[in-house]
Scaffold this motif. Structure first.
Motif, short mmCIF file in Angstrom:
data_model
loop_
_atom_site.label_atom_id
_atom_site.label_comp_id
_atom_site.label_asym_id
_atom_site.label_seq_id
_atom_site.Cartn_x
_atom_site.Cartn_y
_atom_site.Cartn_z
N PRO A 287 0.83 -1.21 0.00
CA PRO A 287 0.00 0.00 0.00
C PRO A 287 0.86 1.26 0.00
CG PRO A 287 -0.71 -1.56 1.68
CD PRO A 287 0.58 -2.06 1.17
N GLU A 288 0.30 2.31 -0.51
CA GLU A 288 1.03 3.58 -0.63
C GLU A 288 1.65 4.00 0.70
OE1 GLU A 288 2.75 6.80 -2.22
OE2 GLU A 288 1.57 5.37 -3.40
N GLU A 289 0.93 3.79 1.80
CA GLU A 289 1.42 4.28 3.08
C GLU A 289 2.63 3.49 3.60
OE1 GLU A 289 -2.25 1.68 4.14
OE2 GLU A 289 -1.57 3.01 2.52
N HIS A 290 2.91 2.32 3.00
CA HIS A 290 4.05 1.51 3.44
C HIS A 290 5.19 1.46 2.42
CE1 HIS A 290 1.78 0.35 6.87
NE2 HIS A 290 0.95 -0.45 6.24
N ARG A 291 5.00 2.09 1.27
CA ARG A 291 6.02 1.96 0.22
C ARG A 291 7.36 2.56 0.63
NH1 ARG A 291 2.25 3.38 -5.06
NH2 ARG A 291 0.95 1.48 -4.93
N GLU A 292 7.32 3.71 1.28
CA GLU A 292 8.58 4.33 1.70
C GLU A 292 9.32 3.42 2.68
OE1 GLU A 292 10.39 8.38 3.79
OE2 GLU A 292 8.22 8.14 3.54
N LEU A 293 8.60 2.79 3.60
CA LEU A 293 9.21 1.87 4.55
C LEU A 293 9.91 0.72 3.83
CD1 LEU A 293 9.76 0.41 7.24
CD2 LEU A 293 7.37 -0.40 7.16
N VAL A 294 9.21 0.10 2.88
CA VAL A 294 9.78 -1.03 2.16
C VAL A 294 10.99 -0.60 1.34
CG1 VAL A 294 9.35 -2.78 0.39
CG2 VAL A 294 7.60 -2.28 2.11
N GLU A 295 10.89 0.54 0.69
CA GLU A 295 12.02 1.04 -0.11
C GLU A 295 13.22 1.36 0.76
OE1 GLU A 295 10.36 4.34 -2.18
OE2 GLU A 295 9.17 3.08 -3.56
N ARG A 296 12.99 1.95 1.91
CA ARG A 296 14.09 2.29 2.81
C ARG A 296 14.71 1.02 3.40
NH1 ARG A 296 12.15 5.77 7.37
NH2 ARG A 296 14.38 5.84 7.88
N PHE A 297 13.88 0.04 3.74
CA PHE A 297 14.41 -1.23 4.24
C PHE A 297 15.28 -1.90 3.18
CE2 PHE A 297 13.97 -5.86 4.05
CZ PHE A 297 14.60 -6.22 5.23
N ALA A 298 14.79 -1.95 1.95
CA ALA A 298 15.55 -2.58 0.88
C ALA A 298 16.89 -1.89 0.67
CB ALA A 298 14.73 -2.57 -0.41
N GLN A 299 16.88 -0.57 0.71
CA GLN A 299 18.11 0.18 0.49
C GLN A 299 19.09 -0.03 1.65
OE1 GLN A 299 17.59 4.43 0.19
NE2 GLN A 299 19.57 4.71 -0.81
N ALA A 300 18.60 0.03 2.87
CA ALA A 300 19.48 -0.08 4.03
C ALA A 300 20.08 -1.47 4.17
CB ALA A 300 18.70 0.28 5.30
N CYS A 301 19.32 -2.49 3.75
CA CYS A 301 19.75 -3.88 3.95
C CYS A 301 20.21 -4.56 2.67
CB CYS A 301 18.61 -4.67 4.59
SG CYS A 301 18.13 -4.03 6.21
N ASN A 302 20.50 -3.76 1.64
CA ASN A 302 21.06 -4.29 0.39
C ASN A 302 20.14 -5.25 -0.36
OD1 ASN A 302 23.56 -2.91 0.24
ND2 ASN A 302 24.45 -4.30 1.74
N LEU A 303 18.84 -5.08 -0.24
CA LEU A 303 17.91 -5.83 -1.09
C LEU A 303 17.74 -5.04 -2.38
CD1 LEU A 303 17.22 -7.05 1.79
CD2 LEU A 303 15.01 -7.61 0.78
N VAL A 304 18.62 -5.29 -3.32
CA VAL A 304 18.63 -4.52 -4.57
C VAL A 304 17.41 -4.85 -5.41
CG1 VAL A 304 19.96 -4.01 -6.65
CG2 VAL A 304 21.15 -4.47 -4.49
N THR A 305 16.98 -6.11 -5.38
CA THR A 305 15.82 -6.55 -6.16
C THR A 305 14.81 -7.20 -5.23
OG1 THR A 305 17.27 -6.99 -8.05
CG2 THR A 305 15.06 -7.91 -8.13
N LEU A 306 13.65 -6.57 -5.09
CA LEU A 306 12.59 -7.08 -4.22
C LEU A 306 11.26 -6.92 -4.95
CD1 LEU A 306 11.71 -8.17 -1.42
CD2 LEU A 306 11.51 -5.78 -0.68
N THR A 307 10.64 -8.05 -5.30
CA THR A 307 9.38 -8.01 -6.04
C THR A 307 8.37 -8.95 -5.39
OG1 THR A 307 9.93 -9.87 -7.51
CG2 THR A 307 10.66 -7.66 -8.20
N GLU A 308 7.16 -8.94 -5.91
CA GLU A 308 6.16 -9.90 -5.47
C GLU A 308 6.54 -11.31 -5.96
OE1 GLU A 308 2.01 -8.79 -6.09
OE2 GLU A 308 2.64 -6.71 -6.29
N ILE A 309 5.93 -12.30 -5.36
CA ILE A 309 6.24 -13.69 -5.68
C ILE A 309 5.94 -14.00 -7.15
CG2 ILE A 309 5.63 -16.10 -5.21
CD1 ILE A 309 5.16 -15.27 -2.28
N GLY A 310 4.83 -13.45 -7.68
CA GLY A 310 4.46 -13.72 -9.06
C GLY A 310 5.53 -13.34 -10.07
N PRO A 311 6.02 -12.10 -10.04
CA PRO A 311 7.10 -11.73 -10.96
C PRO A 311 8.36 -12.56 -10.76
CG PRO A 311 6.03 -9.77 -10.11
CD PRO A 311 5.46 -10.92 -9.35
N TYR A 312 8.63 -12.96 -9.52
CA TYR A 312 9.81 -13.79 -9.26
C TYR A 312 9.68 -15.13 -9.98
CZ TYR A 312 14.01 -14.64 -6.38
OH TYR A 312 15.29 -14.84 -5.94
#
Length: 273
Positions: free
Chosen positions: A174-199
């Motif tokens: 959801p829009e209200e959590h996107r910044e959190l997920v993006e910041r987590f990915a950046q801080a913890c070196n998750l360069v590629t993070l997608t939904e299970i379907g695209p994976y």
């Protein structure tokens, strides 16, 4: 990944491997918990996730397996010991490979196990060099994950089993959590993070026949709080390396991301087409 990206990720893990391994009780991946209230040690939980992954590989004794993103080599050593297969582990981190090679010397094994520094997106092996392929929690570091999957498929013989375990999203954020997920990915070196379907789509597009998708998100989720606490407890050792501000950010973001319903962890099982 570009040489610069590969160098940066390798350098990061060269720097943090020793204190991180001490903090996380010897493994470099998440744990598997039977329930949110179960309380095994971190070591037992991480070994259980290893069991969930290598138990699905199904390679015959005497086979040759590549472990892409092998860390310090614990899953590779278990695989060799329990399934009687030869294993070649690769990591972009020279420090991790050094530790893994020392482990081979110190532990008697029934088969051949070796480790070498290599980029998962440019594996230094000929086509069909292995009977099976394994990648435990490493492809999220790849800015071009499809290329890494194609490389794994390339070096595994046709019909050979391939098992991938990694972070994913269980649904749209959801829009209200996107910044959190993006910041987590950046801080913890998750360069590629997608939904299970695209994976899974990338998995099959790489030339791999998908046979099972195992969503272990709820079993892995308790690791996030445990992981944050382990990082917090190692603040004095990791702070000077990572930076205290970034380390505190990693702890906060890991705890917050871990409770989101979109947090996910998936095991993809298939064979080389």
């Amino acid at each position: 990944m570009s040489q610069q990206d590969a160098h940066e990720i390798g350098q990061f893990y060269d720097n943090v491997t020793d204190p991180y391994v001490q903090a996380w009780d010897g493994n470099l991946h998440m744990g598997y918990w039977e329930s949110a209230t179960a309380a095994p040690s971190i070591d037992a939980a991480t070994e259980r996730l290893t069991s969930e992954v290598i138990g699905r590989l199904g390679v015959a004794p005497g086979g040759r397996v590549i472990d892409v993103g092998c860390g310090i080599g614990k899953p590779a050593l278990r695989l060799a010991r329990e399934h009687k297969v030869d294993v070649v582990g690769v990591s972009i981190s020279e420090q991790q490979i050094e530790i893994a090679r020392a482990s081979v010397v110190s532990v008697p094994l029934p088969t051949q196990v070796s480790f070498q520094t290599a980029d998962a997106m440019d594996l230094p092996f000929p086509a069909s060099a292995f009977d099976a392929g394994l990648c435990l929690e490493a492809l999220h570091h790849m800015p071009d994950r499809p290329k890494a999957l194609r490389e794994i498929a390339r070096v595994v013989r046709p019909g050979g089993p391939v098992v991938i375990a990694d972070f994913a999203l269980r649904g749209p954020v959801p829009e209200e959590h996107r910044e959190l997920v993006e910041r987590f990915a950046q801080a913890c070196n998750l360069v590629t993070l997608t939904e299970i379907g695209p994976y899974t789509a990338e998995f099959t597009a790489a030339g791999l026949d998908l046979t099972d998708v195992v969503d272990v998100s709820d079993n892995v989720r308790p690791s996030m709080a445990q992981h944050a606490e382990a990082i917090r407890s190692a603040r004095d050792r990791l702070g000077p390396i990572v930076g205290v501000e970034r380390l505190d950010q990693m702890v906060d973001l890991t705890e917050r991301f871990g409770v989101l319903s979109q947090f996910g962890y998936v095991i993809l099982v298939g064979t080389r087409a």
